[in-house]
Motif scaffolding. Structure first.
Motif, PDB file in Angstrom:
ATOM      1  N   ASP A  61       1.199 -36.598 -10.040  1.00 33.12           N
ATOM      2  CA  ASP A  61       1.541 -35.453 -10.894  1.00 33.12           C
ATOM      3  C   ASP A  61       2.824 -35.753 -11.674  1.00 33.12           C
ATOM      4  O   ASP A  61       2.918 -35.494 -12.878  1.00 33.12           O
ATOM      5  CB  ASP A  61       1.745 -34.210 -10.007  1.00 33.12           C
ATOM      6  CG  ASP A  61       1.937 -32.951 -10.829  1.00 33.12           C
ATOM      7  OD1 ASP A  61       1.011 -32.612 -11.580  1.00 33.12           O
ATOM      8  OD2 ASP A  61       3.016 -32.334 -10.743  1.00 33.12           O
ATOM      9  N   THR A 119      -1.000 -29.493  -7.242  1.00 35.45           N
ATOM     10  CA  THR A 119      -0.156 -30.090  -8.275  1.00 35.45           C
ATOM     11  C   THR A 119      -0.571 -29.529  -9.632  1.00 35.45           C
ATOM     12  O   THR A 119      -1.508 -28.741  -9.718  1.00 35.45           O
ATOM     13  CB  THR A 119      -0.294 -31.617  -8.292  1.00 35.45           C
ATOM     14  OG1 THR A 119      -1.673 -31.928  -8.447  1.00 35.45           O
ATOM     15  CG2 THR A 119       0.224 -32.226  -7.016  1.00 35.45           C
ATOM     16  N   GLY A 120       0.138 -29.965 -10.668  1.00 37.14           N
ATOM     17  CA  GLY A 120      -0.238 -29.547 -12.019  1.00 37.14           C
ATOM     18  C   GLY A 120       0.213 -28.143 -12.374  1.00 37.14           C
ATOM     19  O   GLY A 120      -0.444 -27.457 -13.153  1.00 37.14           O
ATOM     20  N   ILE A 121       1.333 -27.692 -11.794  1.00 35.86           N
ATOM     21  CA  ILE A 121       1.889 -26.398 -12.189  1.00 35.86           C
ATOM     22  C   ILE A 121       2.871 -26.673 -13.330  1.00 35.86           C
ATOM     23  O   ILE A 121       3.696 -27.583 -13.226  1.00 35.86           O
ATOM     24  CB  ILE A 121       2.660 -25.747 -11.020  1.00 35.86           C
ATOM     25  CG1 ILE A 121       1.808 -25.743  -9.765  1.00 35.86           C
ATOM     26  CG2 ILE A 121       3.116 -24.344 -11.384  1.00 35.86           C
ATOM     27  CD1 ILE A 121       2.603 -25.525  -8.498  1.00 35.86           C
ATOM     28  N   LEU A 156       4.727 -28.586  -8.187  1.00 38.67           N
ATOM     29  CA  LEU A 156       3.777 -28.714  -7.084  1.00 38.67           C
ATOM     30  C   LEU A 156       4.231 -27.862  -5.915  1.00 38.67           C
ATOM     31  O   LEU A 156       5.375 -27.415  -5.853  1.00 38.67           O
ATOM     32  CB  LEU A 156       3.698 -30.173  -6.632  1.00 38.67           C
ATOM     33  CG  LEU A 156       5.017 -30.870  -6.331  1.00 38.67           C
ATOM     34  CD1 LEU A 156       5.381 -30.777  -4.872  1.00 38.67           C
ATOM     35  CD2 LEU A 156       4.928 -32.309  -6.750  1.00 38.67           C
ATOM     36  N   ARG A 196       3.588 -36.616 -15.978  1.00 37.12           N
ATOM     37  CA  ARG A 196       4.652 -36.025 -16.792  1.00 37.12           C
ATOM     38  C   ARG A 196       5.648 -37.070 -17.268  1.00 37.12           C
ATOM     39  O   ARG A 196       6.468 -36.804 -18.143  1.00 37.12           O
ATOM     40  CB  ARG A 196       5.416 -34.973 -15.977  1.00 37.12           C
ATOM     41  CG  ARG A 196       4.579 -33.758 -15.636  1.00 37.12           C
ATOM     42  CD  ARG A 196       5.247 -32.963 -14.533  1.00 37.12           C
ATOM     43  NE  ARG A 196       4.269 -32.220 -13.765  1.00 37.12           N
ATOM     44  CZ  ARG A 196       4.266 -30.899 -13.644  1.00 37.12           C
ATOM     45  NH1 ARG A 196       5.171 -30.184 -14.230  1.00 37.12           N
ATOM     46  NH2 ARG A 196       3.343 -30.306 -12.922  1.00 37.12           N
ATOM     47  N   LYS A 237      -7.264 -36.681 -10.597  1.00 41.89           N
ATOM     48  CA  LYS A 237      -5.920 -36.535 -11.171  1.00 41.89           C
ATOM     49  C   LYS A 237      -5.437 -37.835 -11.796  1.00 41.89           C
ATOM     50  O   LYS A 237      -4.252 -37.953 -12.124  1.00 41.89           O
ATOM     51  CB  LYS A 237      -4.932 -36.132 -10.068  1.00 41.89           C
ATOM     52  CG  LYS A 237      -5.251 -34.816  -9.403  1.00 41.89           C
ATOM     53  CD  LYS A 237      -4.614 -33.667 -10.155  1.00 41.89           C
ATOM     54  CE  LYS A 237      -4.982 -32.358  -9.485  1.00 41.89           C
ATOM     55  NZ  LYS A 237      -4.616 -31.209 -10.272  1.00 41.89           N
ATOM     56  N   MET A 264      -0.104 -37.535  -3.982  1.00 41.12           N
ATOM     57  CA  MET A 264      -0.596 -36.492  -4.878  1.00 41.12           C
ATOM     58  C   MET A 264       0.526 -35.969  -5.764  1.00 41.12           C
ATOM     59  O   MET A 264       0.332 -35.701  -6.951  1.00 41.12           O
ATOM     60  CB  MET A 264      -1.196 -35.332  -4.073  1.00 41.12           C
ATOM     61  CG  MET A 264      -2.486 -35.662  -3.357  1.00 41.12           C
ATOM     62  SD  MET A 264      -3.751 -36.297  -4.442  1.00 41.12           S
ATOM     63  CE  MET A 264      -4.080 -34.842  -5.433  1.00 41.12           C
ATOM     64  N   ALA A 265       1.713 -35.822  -5.190  1.00 43.06           N
ATOM     65  CA  ALA A 265       2.851 -35.349  -5.977  1.00 43.06           C
ATOM     66  C   ALA A 265       3.315 -36.433  -6.943  1.00 43.06           C
ATOM     67  O   ALA A 265       3.729 -36.143  -8.066  1.00 43.06           O
ATOM     68  CB  ALA A 265       3.994 -34.952  -5.047  1.00 43.06           C
ATOM     69  N   VAL A 308       8.023 -33.811  -0.408  1.00 38.06           N
ATOM     70  CA  VAL A 308       7.704 -34.117  -1.803  1.00 38.06           C
ATOM     71  C   VAL A 308       8.755 -33.603  -2.786  1.00 38.06           C
ATOM     72  O   VAL A 308       8.939 -34.178  -3.846  1.00 38.06           O
ATOM     73  CB  VAL A 308       6.321 -33.596  -2.224  1.00 38.06           C
ATOM     74  CG1 VAL A 308       5.237 -34.365  -1.516  1.00 38.06           C
ATOM     75  CG2 VAL A 308       6.182 -32.119  -1.976  1.00 38.06           C
TER      76      VAL A 308
END
Lengths: 332, 444
Positions: free
Chosen positions: B111, A144-146, A235, B115, B135, B107-108, B78
């Motif tokens: 993320d 993740t984190g792109i 991601l 944002r 994270k 996890m996605a 995802v």
């Protein structure tokens, strides 16, 4: 001049489409722009599949692998090695093309169901790598984190409009490239190979090389899609290189029409839109889509684009005269 | 003329639209997200049923304000999930989201949360520790668990209370079982265990004959086997375990957290008797909150709930408590997240027992070592030992930064042999830590 001159239809349609696409962010909502972006990157994957199916007559089960390889390289090079913008996507596409060069050596000699199986195996290999090489790919949790890049001072991460134009530019480039390729001598030779390989070989064309190059071009198209996928969703995980992802693209291409680029985009658009719209209406949306798919396969085996074309060809004369008539009556 | 009318209409619509958002909340909009179709349906559906039960308890109202539920399906993909999170936020304008339920989805989601910090999210059943560790982001809170959190103490229990020295773990080859194995290894080796051997099999495998043969030949050397799979693989494993006569060679099967959950017990039958495992919830908990939850759930859905549904239920109840603190003002996301993070659930409020959140947004809660027994003709888990107030860092709570700086878990990290493992923790946790460990003979 008569407005219904058949020679004018194409350029008129093309310019209307161009204007629509360019003004889309201002005509519609953020949500619609987001859907268009999704349709474009998945559309590239579908197109890559359709290109092989249409030009070579081969169905590949590993196009999602090239899509994913590019996405993974963007992810790894950006999040792990913090390389600046043009490097990760270019390297990603480059590696995907190299991979196609390597896998192509193995796969391209096979035909029909053997090609299907070989690409299945190679695709699963890439999937297993993505899932198991956890120290590099973070396994099933995914990376993740792109973040999408900043282009000429505009951030594609913060603004969907900027991202949309960034992708539209690449997307149009790829479509233009594929269309040009189809019309080029290379495309004609390829179609010759598809229709009668032995005859082309006898005439002295390098049949294997032609097929090999087509395989690599198709991978390139999928890789461009993968780059935008990674940038937009932020991601990547093994699902994007999985068989499921590839089969979804295959379904989209059958829905839209497997022989045309337009069909690829149309099919992807319908599938991805229905997915989101129908799921908001009913929990049984998968069933609805399944039935719809069945109906299409039974009654329009060439897909929606193929059937639309057939209908157009059959009624072209009538429609044109109808349009002409309409124009005349409209005049004072 | 027509244009003028249109302009008036447009202004009117826009005027009312703005007025609508300025006035107090007249409807609380809750989004849920999780896999409700496909192979992972049990996870998404379970959590959703829990959420609905908690809502039904209050008649879908809070202080007279109606609550509207929007639920979306991720299909365990995802990309679909991220799109639908966008739909919930932009189209449905939800005040907060409960979900998702799978590891990679979580996890996605975190993320996405980083944002979109203006949409609070309460994670459902999703267990990777990084959601609330490396994270972690402020707007994402997890009223759930991490995979390692619930199993650290099980390793300790197996080494100290059951007295095992060498254990084999057989599990599916992907992230979640790797995390389970890692947590177990830490607890086991740091408390006197000598070796943990990991055997991984493909996720979908249901034929374990070669593994069974290997287990049989290793039975002289190892004390016990821990099954670290889920779903159909567990059922197949237990069946073949008996067919190959391994129940006579090992004392019993140990299970990872998800092995003997309620939905699995009827499928496993008496083979499950005596299975040890650990979790932050056990179905045999005699507390009033748990009994009420179980009976209400059964009335609504026709079967007893398991930990997945419990977590959806708890997530919604945590949200209710936060709303109470804010008097229903859910339209201020920052204040809402703050209120959620301050929620403390008591033994009378949550079926799992008391819990509250650490600074990363993961609960500090009781971990129960469970054993499957038969009560009134029915299989259920009872607690044989309770470790109170365990954080997601387990025994490393006072050295969280060091724990997070260490390498990520893989299929063979951390090492399973004592000497290699200790060399590794000395590198990351320091010499003093190892010295203390040796002095105390394990965790205190």
């Amino acid at each position: 001049m008569n407005g219904s001159d058949p020679r004018l239809i194409k350029p008129v349609l093309a310019s209307v489409l161009t204007v629509l696409l360019l003004s889309l962010p201002w005509l519609t909502s953020d949500y619609f722009v987001m859907m268009t972006i999704r349709i474009m990157y998945f559309g590239l994957l579908t197109m890559s599949l359709c290109y092989l199916a249409g030009e070579l007559g081969l169905v590949s089960l590993m196009q999602a692998a090239f899509f994913g390889i590019a996405g993974y390289f963007v992810a790894i090079l950006q999040t792990r090695y913090s390389l600046p913008f043009p490097i990760p996507p270019l390297a990603g596409i480059g590696v995907a093309v190299l991979a196609a060069g390597l896998f192509g050596l193995l796969a391209i000699k096979a035909k029909g169901v053997y090609f299907l199986m070989l690409t299945l195996v190679l695709g699963q290999l890439v999937w297993a790598l993505a899932s198991q090489w956890a120290s590099m790919t973070k396994g099933d949790s995914g990376i993740t984190g792109i973040y999408a890049p900043v282009l000429f001072g505009f951030s594609a991460e913060k603004s969907k409009t900027v991202f949309y134009f960034f992708q539209l530019f690449a997307f149009s480039g790829v479509v233009w490239f594929l269309a040009a390729l189809k019309r080029s001598p290379f495309g004609l030779m390829l179609r010759g190979v598809r229709d009668s390989e032995t005859r082309m070989a006898m005439l002295g064309y390098p049949v294997m090389l032609l097929r090999y190059l087509a395989f690599i071009f198709a991978a390139l198209v999928a890789a461009v899609g993968g780059v935008f996928f990674a940038y937009f969703t932020g991601l990547i995980n093994p699902h994007s290189v999985s068989l499921t992802a590839n089969v979804e693209a295959l379904m989209a291409s059958i829905l839209g029409g497997i022989n045309t680029l337009f069909g690829a985009v149309l099919g992807t658009g319908i599938l991805k839109t229905l997915d989101v719209v129908l799921s908001g209406v009913t929990e049984r949306y998968v069933l609805v889509m399944g039935v719809m798919f069945l109906v299409i396969i039974m009654f329009a085996p060439k897909g929606i684009a193929g059937s639309a074309r057939q209908i157009w060809e059959a009624y072209k004369g009538k429609m044109l005269s109808f349009l002409a008539l309409g124009n005349k009556t409209a005049k004072p | 003329m027509a244009k003028g009318k249109f302009a008036v209409l447009l202004t009117a619509v826009m005027f009312f639209a703005t007025v609508g958002t300025v006035s107090a909340v007249d409807e609380i909009r809750v989004g849920t997200i999780g896999p409700t179709t496909g192979w992972a349906t049990i996870f998404g559906e379970g959590a959703l049923q829990g959420v609905k039960l908690a809502l039904a308890e209050r008649d879908y109202k809070f202080n007279g304000i109606p609550i509207k539920l929007f639920s979306e399906d991720t299909k365990a993909d995802v990309e679909v999930m991220v799109t639908k999170l966008g739909s919930l936020k932009n189209r449905d304008k939800v005040h907060f989201i409960i979900g998702p339920s799978l590891g990679h989805e979580g996890m996605a989601a975190v993320d996405w949360g980083a944002r979109n910090p203006d949409t609070p999210m309460l994670i459902g059943y999703s267990a990777p520790e990084d959601i609330t560790m490396r994270k972690a982001t402020y707007s994402v809170v997890r009223p759930g668990w991490t995979g390692a959190q619930v199993i650290f103490n099980f390793g300790q229990y197996c080494a100290k209370d059951l007295g095992y020295k060498k254990i084999i773990i057989v599990g599916q080859d992907y992230s979640y079982p790797w995390d389970q194995a890692a947590g177990f290894i830490r607890g086991f080796l740091e408390n006197g265990g000598e070796e943990v051997l990991r055997i991984w099999h493909p996720v979908e495998a249901v034929d374990f004959s070669s593994i069974m043969a290997r287990l049989a030949s290793l039975s002289g050397e190892y004390d016990a086997v821990l099954n670290n799979s889920g779903g159909a693989q567990v059922v197949a494993f237990f069946k073949q375990w008996k067919q190959f006569g391994l129940d006579k060679k090992y004392p019993q099967i140990l299970g990872q957290a998800n092995v003997p959950i309620v939905s699995m017990l009827p499928e496993l039958g008496d083979q499950a008797l005596g299975v040890y495992s650990s979790l932050h919830y056990y179905d045999g908990n005699p507390s009033k909150a748990n009994q009420k939850f179980r009976e209400d759930f059964k009335k609504a859905y026709g079967h007893y709930p398991d930990v997945i549904a419990m977590q959806g239920y708890d997530a919604m109840r945590v949200a209710f408590k936060a709303m109470e603190a804010l008097n229903g003002k859910v339209d201020d996301p920052k204040a809402f997240v703050e209120a959620v993070r301050k929620v403390k659930m008591s033994n009378a409020e949550s079926p799992r027992g008391p819990f509250y959140f650490d600074s990363f947004g993961n609960p500090i809660q009781n971990i129960y070592i469970k054993k499957v027994v038969k009560k009134d003709g029915k299989l259920m888990n009872i607690a044989v030992k309770t470790y109170e107030n365990v954080s997601q860092f387990g025994p490393y709570a006072n050295m969280a930064q060091k724990y997070m700086a260490g390498p990520a878990t893989t299929r063979d990290y951390p090492p399973g042999k004592k000497a290699e493992y200790f060399a590794e923790i000395e590198k990351w946790f320091g010499k003093d830590y190892v010295k203390n460990l040796k002095k105390n003979g394990g965790w205190k």
